[in-house]
Write an enzyme that holds these catalytic residues in place. Sequence first.
Site, PDB file in Angstrom:
ATOM      1  CB  CYS A  85      16.921  35.445  11.826  1.00  0.00           C
ATOM      2  SG  CYS A  85      17.481  36.137  13.370  1.00  0.00           S
ATOM      3  CD  GLN A 301      10.172  33.456  29.124  1.00  0.00           C
ATOM      4  OE1 GLN A 301      10.547  33.293  27.959  1.00  0.00           O
ATOM      5  NE2 GLN A 301       9.339  32.639  29.729  1.00  0.00           N
ATOM      6  CG  ASP A 400       6.021  29.142  31.289  1.00  0.00           C
ATOM      7  OD1 ASP A 400       5.984  28.583  30.183  1.00  0.00           O
ATOM      8  OD2 ASP A 400       6.695  30.171  31.493  1.00  0.00           O
ATOM      9  CB  CYS A 427       7.506  27.769  24.418  1.00  0.00           C
ATOM     10  SG  CYS A 427       8.151  26.310  25.231  1.00  0.00           S
TER      11      CYS A 427
HETATM   12  C1  LIG Z   1       9.390  27.515  29.923  1.00  0.00           C
HETATM   13  S1  LIG Z   1      10.369  27.514  31.363  1.00  0.00           S
HETATM   14  C2  LIG Z   1       9.371  28.512  32.394  1.00  0.00           C
HETATM   15  C3  LIG Z   1      10.118  29.520  33.155  1.00  0.00           C
HETATM   16  C4  LIG Z   1       9.377  30.591  33.906  1.00  0.00           C
HETATM   17  N1  LIG Z   1       7.960  30.426  33.989  1.00  0.00           N
HETATM   18  C5  LIG Z   1       9.716  31.951  33.311  1.00  0.00           C
HETATM   19  O1  LIG Z   1       8.879  32.547  32.626  1.00  0.00           O
HETATM   20  O2  LIG Z   1      10.838  32.402  33.513  1.00  0.00           O
HETATM   21  C6  LIG Z   1      10.042  25.891  31.954  1.00  0.00           C
HETATM   22  C7  LIG Z   1      10.704  25.563  33.271  1.00  0.00           C
HETATM   23  O3  LIG Z   1      10.314  24.237  33.641  1.00  0.00           O
HETATM   24  C8  LIG Z   1      11.399  23.610  34.291  1.00  0.00           C
HETATM   25  N2  LIG Z   1      11.167  22.164  34.210  1.00  0.00           N
HETATM   26  C9  LIG Z   1      11.348  21.360  33.149  1.00  0.00           C
HETATM   27  N3  LIG Z   1      10.998  20.105  33.435  1.00  0.00           N
HETATM   28  C10 LIG Z   1      10.576  20.106  34.717  1.00  0.00           C
HETATM   29  C11 LIG Z   1      10.095  19.097  35.591  1.00  0.00           C
HETATM   30  N4  LIG Z   1       9.968  17.843  35.193  1.00  0.00           N
HETATM   31  N5  LIG Z   1       9.760  19.454  36.845  1.00  0.00           N
HETATM   32  C12 LIG Z   1       9.878  20.736  37.246  1.00  0.00           C
HETATM   33  N6  LIG Z   1      10.321  21.730  36.469  1.00  0.00           N
HETATM   34  C13 LIG Z   1      10.679  21.426  35.221  1.00  0.00           C
HETATM   35  C14 LIG Z   1      12.606  24.121  33.532  1.00  0.00           C
HETATM   36  O4  LIG Z   1      13.780  23.993  34.309  1.00  0.00           O
HETATM   37  C15 LIG Z   1      12.219  25.562  33.243  1.00  0.00           C
HETATM   38  O5  LIG Z   1      12.688  26.428  34.248  1.00  0.00           O
END
Ligand SMILES: C[S@@+](CC[C@H](N)C(=O)[O-])C[C@H]1O[C@@H](n2cnc3c(N)ncnc32)[C@H](O)[C@@H]1O
Length: 469
Positions: A85, A301, A400, A427
Site C-alpha cells: 500500500c 485472483q 493471461d 498484469c
Molecule cells: C496471471 S496468471 C493467470 C491466471 C488465470 N488466467 C486467472 O485469472 O486466474 C498466469 C498463469 O500462467 C502460468 N504460467 C506461467 N508461466 C507459464 C508457462 N511457461 N507455461 C504455462 N503456464 C505458465 C502461471 O502458473 C499462472 O497460473
Amino acid sequence: MGRNRKQKPLLEKVVIEKLAAEGKAIGRVDDKIVFVTGVIPGDIVDVQVNKKRKSFMEGYPVAFHKHSPMKIDAFCEHFGVCGGCKWQNLPYEEQIKFKQQEVIDNLERIGKVELNGINEIIASEKTKFYRNKLEFTFSNKRYLTSEEIAIGDDIKRTPALGFHVPKLFDKIVDINKCHLQPEPSNAVRLAIKEYAFANDLSFFDIRNHEGFLRTLIIRTSTTDDVMIIVVFYHEDVEKREGLLKHLADKFPEVTSLMYIINEKANDSITDQEAILYKGVDHIFEQMENLRFKIGPKSFYQTNSDQAYNLYCKTREFAELTGDEVVYDLYTGTGTIANFVAKQAKKVIGIEYVPEAIADAKVNSEINGITNTEFFAGDMKNVLTKEFIELHGQPDTIIVDPPRAGMHTDVVETILHAAPKRIVYVSCNSATQARDLALMDEAYKVTKVQAVDMFPHTHHVENIVQLERR
Ligand SMILES: C[S@@+](CC[C@H](N)C(=O)[O-])C[C@H]1O[C@@H](n2cnc3c(N)ncnc32)[C@H](O)[C@@H]1O
C-alpha cells in the site's frame, strides 16, 4: 550535491515531477533523471542516491523540504515501513489516473500501438479490505520502527508476525492492523500471536533455521468461507495441537483449518502436504452462477470483486457467439475458461502448474461445464502446431501470461494459428506492449481496458482486444 560515506551523492532539493513505473517517481538533476521511491509528484526532497548509472540515478528521500499539495494522510499505522500500500498518501483518483496513463504510454512507446482512445480505467469500488488472501511471516527478527526504538529494550526482544520489510529479507514488520483483508484476518493473526507469546511458541529464525512458527496464510471469500493455514518449521504434536485447538475454539466460523510442516530452507509450500485439522480442505468462491473450489495451494485472483470485472470485460472483448473454439492460454485454475465456456463451442485451457489444471477440471465438473479441456505443461512446449491440428483451430485466443509476458515461440505459434480475435489480459502493460509489437503486422489493437485490482499499489491490469488485419 553532497557526498556520503559510500561516495554515492546526496541530491538536495529535488523536485519530484511525475510518477514512473514500478511505483517510483521521477525528479531531475542537471538534466539527469533520478528515480525516487516513497515520494509523489510535487514533493521537494533530498535524495540519497543508491544507484548511479550513465543516464539515470536511483535513490530514496532522506529529508522533505516540501510535501506535495496532492498529499493526503495515510490511513495505516504501518505506512512507510511495510512494503504494501505504498500510494496511500496519494488520492485514489490520482492513482488511477496515473495507472491509465502508464498503460497508454507503454502501448504507444513500447508497442507503437496507434490508440484511437481507450476505455476509462475500471476503478476498484473497495479501496480497503479488497484482498482475499494474505500471507504473514513469523520472525524472531522484528523490524524496529523509530517509535519502537524509543520504547526501549522490551519491544526489541519481541518477535514479529507480519510482512517483510522491502530489501531486508530477515526483518519483519509486526502488523497490528492491516487494511487489506476483511475480518477475521486481523483477529486471527492477533490471536495466534497472543497465544504464541502466552505459550512460549518460538518464531522462525530465517538465518539460523530454527524456531517453530513459520508462516500464516489466511484466505477469505465472497461466500464468507475462511481458510487458515499455519506453517510450522518442525513437528511438535503437543504445541501444534494446542495452537490449532485454540484457533478452532476461538473462530468456529472457519471453514478450513489446515497446517503444513515445512522443514525446507525456503518458504514455498507448493511441494508440501497441507494437512486438514478441522473443516474441509477447500473454500468456495462464487462468480455469477459459477462456484470455484479453492484448495490450500490453488491460485485465485486476490481481489475477487475486480476479478469479476476483469473477466466480464475479457468475455465482452472475446465477442463470442457460441460457435467458437476458444483457447485460454495461461489458464491458472481455469477461471476464465469456465467463465466464457457457456458462450463457446469448446474451450481449451493450458497452464504450467498440474495442480491448477486439476482444479480447473474440478471447477468445470462442479459447474456442469462439459465443453472444456485442460492441459498442463510449459506453454511453448504444449502449444505447438501439432497440438492445434489435433485439438482444433482456435477462432479466439485469450491469453493471461505472468508479468514476463509471452515467450517468442508462443507468439509465433499464435500467429501461425491465426485466430480471428485475440484478447490479451496482462498484469504488466510493458511486456504486453512488447508482445503486441510482435503481432502488429497481423493484428490491430481494437479495444483497451485497464482494470485496477490493487489500490494503493502501482500495479495495474490491462486487457487488449486484437483483430486480425
Ligand atoms: C496471471 S496468471 C493467470 C491466471 C488465470 N488466467 C486467472 O485469472 O486466474 C498466469 C498463469 O500462467 C502460468 N504460467 C506461467 N508461466 C507459464 C508457462 N511457461 N507455461 C504455462 N503456464 C505458465 C502461471 O502458473 C499462472 O497460473
